[in-house]
Design a protein around this motif. Structure first.
Motif, PDB file in Angstrom:
ATOM      1  N   ARG A  12      20.429  16.549 -34.432  1.00 30.86           N
ATOM      2  CA  ARG A  12      20.726  15.365 -33.997  1.00 30.86           C
ATOM      3  C   ARG A  12      19.562  14.531 -33.423  1.00 30.86           C
ATOM      4  O   ARG A  12      18.719  15.198 -32.783  1.00 30.86           O
ATOM      5  CB  ARG A  12      21.647  15.558 -32.749  1.00 30.86           C
ATOM      6  N   ALA A  13      19.182  13.122 -33.893  1.00 30.99           N
ATOM      7  CA  ALA A  13      18.453  12.486 -33.315  1.00 30.99           C
ATOM      8  C   ALA A  13      18.859  11.370 -32.745  1.00 30.99           C
ATOM      9  O   ALA A  13      19.596  10.627 -33.092  1.00 30.99           O
ATOM     10  CB  ALA A  13      17.418  12.042 -34.737  1.00 30.99           C
ATOM     11  N   PHE A  14      18.158  11.301 -31.574  1.00 32.41           N
ATOM     12  CA  PHE A  14      18.426   9.813 -30.509  1.00 32.41           C
ATOM     13  C   PHE A  14      17.329   9.279 -30.430  1.00 32.41           C
ATOM     14  O   PHE A  14      16.356   9.594 -29.627  1.00 32.41           O
ATOM     15  CB  PHE A  14      19.134  10.547 -29.309  1.00 32.41           C
ATOM     16  N   LEU A  15      17.229   8.158 -31.066  1.00 34.28           N
ATOM     17  CA  LEU A  15      16.311   7.323 -31.204  1.00 34.28           C
ATOM     18  C   LEU A  15      16.188   5.911 -30.443  1.00 34.28           C
ATOM     19  O   LEU A  15      17.006   5.235 -30.681  1.00 34.28           O
ATOM     20  CB  LEU A  15      15.811   7.081 -32.768  1.00 34.28           C
ATOM     21  N   GLU A  16      15.035   5.490 -29.827  1.00 31.27           N
ATOM     22  CA  GLU A  16      14.746   4.233 -29.243  1.00 31.27           C
ATOM     23  C   GLU A  16      13.729   3.502 -29.918  1.00 31.27           C
ATOM     24  O   GLU A  16      12.340   4.270 -29.504  1.00 31.27           O
ATOM     25  CB  GLU A  16      15.188   4.024 -27.653  1.00 31.27           C
ATOM     26  N   LEU A  17      13.760   2.690 -30.696  1.00 29.67           N
ATOM     27  CA  LEU A  17      12.456   2.505 -31.598  1.00 29.67           C
ATOM     28  C   LEU A  17      11.937   1.025 -31.242  1.00 29.67           C
ATOM     29  O   LEU A  17      12.021   0.509 -30.164  1.00 29.67           O
ATOM     30  CB  LEU A  17      12.801   2.527 -33.199  1.00 29.67           C
ATOM     31  N   GLY A  18      11.436   0.406 -32.399  1.00 26.72           N
ATOM     32  CA  GLY A  18      10.677  -0.840 -32.134  1.00 26.72           C
ATOM     33  C   GLY A  18      11.474  -2.017 -31.995  1.00 26.72           C
ATOM     34  O   GLY A  18      12.741  -2.134 -32.032  1.00 26.72           O
ATOM     35  N   GLY A  19      10.808  -3.281 -31.877  1.00 21.64           N
ATOM     36  CA  GLY A  19      11.612  -4.452 -31.669  1.00 21.64           C
ATOM     37  C   GLY A  19      10.771  -5.682 -31.953  1.00 21.64           C
ATOM     38  O   GLY A  19       9.484  -5.618 -31.967  1.00 21.64           O
ATOM     39  N   LYS A  20      11.399  -6.829 -32.254  1.00 25.75           N
ATOM     40  CA  LYS A  20      10.622  -8.143 -32.293  1.00 25.75           C
ATOM     41  C   LYS A  20      11.748  -9.223 -32.027  1.00 25.75           C
ATOM     42  O   LYS A  20      12.151 -10.000 -32.793  1.00 25.75           O
ATOM     43  CB  LYS A  20      10.382  -8.348 -34.074  1.00 25.75           C
ATOM     44  N   SER A  21      11.821  -8.981 -30.671  1.00 23.12           N
ATOM     45  CA  SER A  21      12.908  -9.754 -30.262  1.00 23.12           C
ATOM     46  C   SER A  21      12.825 -11.299 -29.980  1.00 23.12           C
ATOM     47  O   SER A  21      11.631 -11.765 -29.941  1.00 23.12           O
ATOM     48  CB  SER A  21      13.408  -9.179 -28.846  1.00 23.12           C
ATOM     49  N   ALA A  22      13.779 -12.020 -30.270  1.00 14.04           N
ATOM     50  CA  ALA A  22      13.844 -13.513 -30.082  1.00 14.04           C
ATOM     51  C   ALA A  22      14.075 -13.830 -28.858  1.00 14.04           C
ATOM     52  O   ALA A  22      15.245 -13.670 -28.333  1.00 14.04           O
ATOM     53  CB  ALA A  22      14.566 -14.137 -31.286  1.00 14.04           C
ATOM     54  N   ASN A  23      13.594 -15.038 -28.380  1.00 14.32           N
ATOM     55  CA  ASN A  23      13.838 -15.781 -27.227  1.00 14.32           C
ATOM     56  C   ASN A  23      14.429 -17.162 -27.596  1.00 14.32           C
ATOM     57  O   ASN A  23      13.281 -17.856 -28.105  1.00 14.32           O
ATOM     58  CB  ASN A  23      12.870 -15.745 -26.162  1.00 14.32           C
ATOM     59  N   VAL A  24      15.677 -17.589 -27.564  1.00 18.61           N
ATOM     60  CA  VAL A  24      15.985 -18.937 -28.276  1.00 18.61           C
ATOM     61  C   VAL A  24      16.280 -19.880 -27.058  1.00 18.61           C
ATOM     62  O   VAL A  24      17.132 -19.529 -26.022  1.00 18.61           O
ATOM     63  CB  VAL A  24      17.207 -18.628 -29.086  1.00 18.61           C
ATOM     64  N   VAL A  25      15.350 -20.865 -27.126  1.00 18.41           N
ATOM     65  CA  VAL A  25      15.608 -21.982 -25.872  1.00 18.41           C
ATOM     66  C   VAL A  25      16.195 -23.381 -26.657  1.00 18.41           C
ATOM     67  O   VAL A  25      15.549 -23.784 -27.504  1.00 18.41           O
ATOM     68  CB  VAL A  25      14.217 -22.168 -25.349  1.00 18.41           C
ATOM     69  N   LEU A  26      17.382 -23.635 -26.509  1.00 18.27           N
ATOM     70  CA  LEU A  26      18.186 -24.554 -26.933  1.00 18.27           C
ATOM     71  C   LEU A  26      17.702 -25.913 -26.454  1.00 18.27           C
ATOM     72  O   LEU A  26      17.198 -25.848 -25.354  1.00 18.27           O
ATOM     73  CB  LEU A  26      19.696 -24.609 -26.763  1.00 18.27           C
ATOM     74  N   GLU A  27      17.965 -27.098 -26.942  1.00 17.01           N
ATOM     75  CA  GLU A  27      17.179 -28.331 -26.570  1.00 17.01           C
ATOM     76  C   GLU A  27      17.905 -29.016 -25.279  1.00 17.01           C
ATOM     77  O   GLU A  27      17.494 -29.876 -24.844  1.00 17.01           O
ATOM     78  CB  GLU A  27      17.634 -29.341 -27.709  1.00 17.01           C
ATOM     79  N   ASP A  28      19.308 -28.660 -25.143  1.00 12.96           N
ATOM     80  CA  ASP A  28      19.813 -28.882 -23.650  1.00 12.96           C
ATOM     81  C   ASP A  28      19.684 -28.011 -22.594  1.00 12.96           C
ATOM     82  O   ASP A  28      20.258 -28.486 -21.647  1.00 12.96           O
ATOM     83  CB  ASP A  28      21.522 -28.936 -23.945  1.00 12.96           C
ATOM     84  N   GLU A  29      18.449 -27.181 -22.662  1.00 11.46           N
ATOM     85  CA  GLU A  29      18.259 -26.457 -21.453  1.00 11.46           C
ATOM     86  C   GLU A  29      17.747 -27.357 -20.406  1.00 11.46           C
ATOM     87  O   GLU A  29      16.640 -27.971 -20.601  1.00 11.46           O
ATOM     88  CB  GLU A  29      17.196 -25.484 -21.740  1.00 11.46           C
TER      89      GLU A  29
END
Length: 499
Positions: free
Chosen positions: A265-282
């Protein structure tokens, strides 16, 4: 008075020697082999660590297998919890030593030390102990009649066996605690193999386990200079039942392939390229964009939000805000003793050159370098690269698609909510993310449409020790932390008998 630069860091700061912990004994590696533990701030040794070889790994596997198969560790829930709590108490007593390890070995600045590196390690460890009593070890499925008659059915949950934990260098104390504590609470015996760059963050688990009185073989710690040899032995050995790994997606895929022969069994926490979305009404648009600069721990985190998505209608405004934010931060990083410093060096020369390679690639791809991008040897003899920001980025560029694991932010414009969702999801990764809007329901709709494991809405914190953490797609398999993180180390056995 300005805070001291890394160049003013004393070279007299030396960490204790890191030892192996195998079958209940703290010792050096076979043949007394050691290797230098290089400090990221100075580029010089800050200590030495045991350099395990094949025989050491073999002995660790044999000890863990024997402890699981011949002792009551897997069935004595109270005993396990008592020892895990005793180990936690020793970590609290040795908090100053953990701080030294995080500063000198990991290269963490004080802000990172006082948050994710040490404080979050201990806080999240406490969360695991808090949720442990909620674990269900048996479930009643009641009586059911079939063509074979009536049966009473129950499910029993038990430890999978020997767990090998292969851990990264970016937040090593935190990740080591996640894997070691979760597996031990589940009833597994454990072999911890920390990253070569951060051996003492693993060795201290062995040292304090010995002090806590852990039974021989229940926890074993092996450190090694070779990044692959010990891991390969653990992944391919049939006596190891589960591999828990945090690191790059490429290595995660390799582990799955190598472990397939023994159906591991393999339990894996791997890479990321996560997005931070700022909408215009913030309503706090300028503040949110400014605080999105990627500087915390030099961007060395799998869950960092390294893609900033802003409305095309406010893109030029966002550029100006970011330029001012990076200019204001220019003299605030690389200070070893400044309690307000959030960015130091990257972990190694290899990592520094990898990040610089991506900076050069971004320029070649046609992105505009808004800030940073340079190596900074004036900061010291360690591994320093400036906080860096690219604008005029399209999501098909490699700097927008590949995990850089350094202080490099890419800024991408979007046309509307659906376009923002499309860009966020146009990635092989899906680990984290953020959404900001003056309309919470709108932000929640966008968040629910992004295929990722955790999303913070308007600054909410989706990563804590009592919550499951993990990713979609190439960001991993399984969940760490919380009850779900302990359950990753359990098997399910169904028992039925006639009534």
């Amino acid at each position: 008075m300005p805070a001291p630069l890394a160049t003013e860091l004393s070279t007299a700061a030396v960490l204790p020697e890191g030892l192996l912990y195998i079958d209940g004994v703290l010792r050096r590696a076979e043949g007394d082999r050691t290797y230098d533990n290089i400090g990221p701030w100075t580029g010089k040794p800050v200590g030495i660590a045991a350099d395990a070889g094949t025989l050491d790994v073999e002995q660790a596997i044999a000890a863990a297998r024997r402890a699981f198969d011949t002792t009551d560790w897997s069935s004595n829930h109270e005993k396990r919890f008592t020892l895990v709590r005793r180990l936690y108490d020793l970590f609290e007593v040795n908090r100053d030593r953990l701080v030294d390890i995080a500063r000198h070995e990991v290269g963490a600045p004080l802000v990172a030390v006082n948050r994710a590196q040490v404080a979050n390690c201990l806080n999240s460890w406490r969360d695991l102990m808090d949720v442990y009593p909620e674990l269900q070890w048996e479930k009643d499925y009641g009586v059911r009649e079939t063509s074979f008659g009536k049966s009473q059915r129950t499910a029993h949950y038990e430890a999978i066996g020997v767990a090998a934990a292969i851990t990264p260098w970016n937040f090593p104390l935190y990740v080591n605690a996640e894997k070691v504590v979760s597996a031990l609470l589940a009833g597994c015996t454990v072999i911890l193999k920390p990253a070569p760059d951060t051996p003492l963050a693993g060795a201290i688990f062995g040292e304090l386990a010995a002090e806590a009185g852990f039974p021989a073989g229940v926890l074993n710690v092996i450190t090694a200079s070779d990044p692959a040899e010990a891991g390969e032995l653990l992944v391919t050995d049939p006596r190891v039942d589960i591999i828990t790994f945090t690191g790059s997606t490429a290595i995660g895929k390799h582990i799955v392939r190598q472990g397939a022969e023994t159906m591991k069994r393999a339990f894996l926490e791997l890479g990321g390229k996560s997005a931070n979305v700022v909408l215009e009404d913030e309503p706090n648009f300028a503040q949110i964009v400014a605080q999105s600069i990627l500087v915390f721990h030099a961007g060395q985190g799998c869950a960092v939000q390294s893609r900033l998505l802003v409305p095309r209608s406010r893109y030029e405004e966002a550029k100006q805000i970011l330029k001012a934010a990076y200019d204001a931060f220019a003299d605030k990083w690389g200070h070893f003793d400044d309690p307000a410093c959030s960015m130091g060096p990257v972990v190694s020369q290899k990592q520094m050159m990898r990040v610089k390679g991506y900076v050069d690639l971004g320029v070649e791809e046609g992105a505009t370098l808004l800030a940073g991008g340079n190596l900074r040897p004036d900061k010291g003899d360690g591994w320093f690269i400036e906080p860096t920001c690219f604008v005029d980025v399209t999501n098909d560029m490699r700097i927008a698609q590949e995990e850089i694991f350094g202080p490099v932010l890419v800024v991408i414009p979007f046309d509307d909510d659906e376009d923002a969702i499309r860009i966020a999801n146009d990635s092989i990764y899906g680990l984290s993310g953020g959404v900001w809007s003056g309309d919470r329901e709108r932000a929640l709709r966008v968040a629910k449409s992004i295929r990722t494991g955790t999303v913070g809405v308007n600054g909410g914190t989706p990563i804590n020790g009592d919550l499951p953490f993990g990713g979609y797609k190439h960001s991993g398999v399984g969940r760490a932390w919380g009850i779900e993180g302990i359950e990753e180390y359990l098997e399910t056995k169904v028992i039925a008998y006639p009534v």
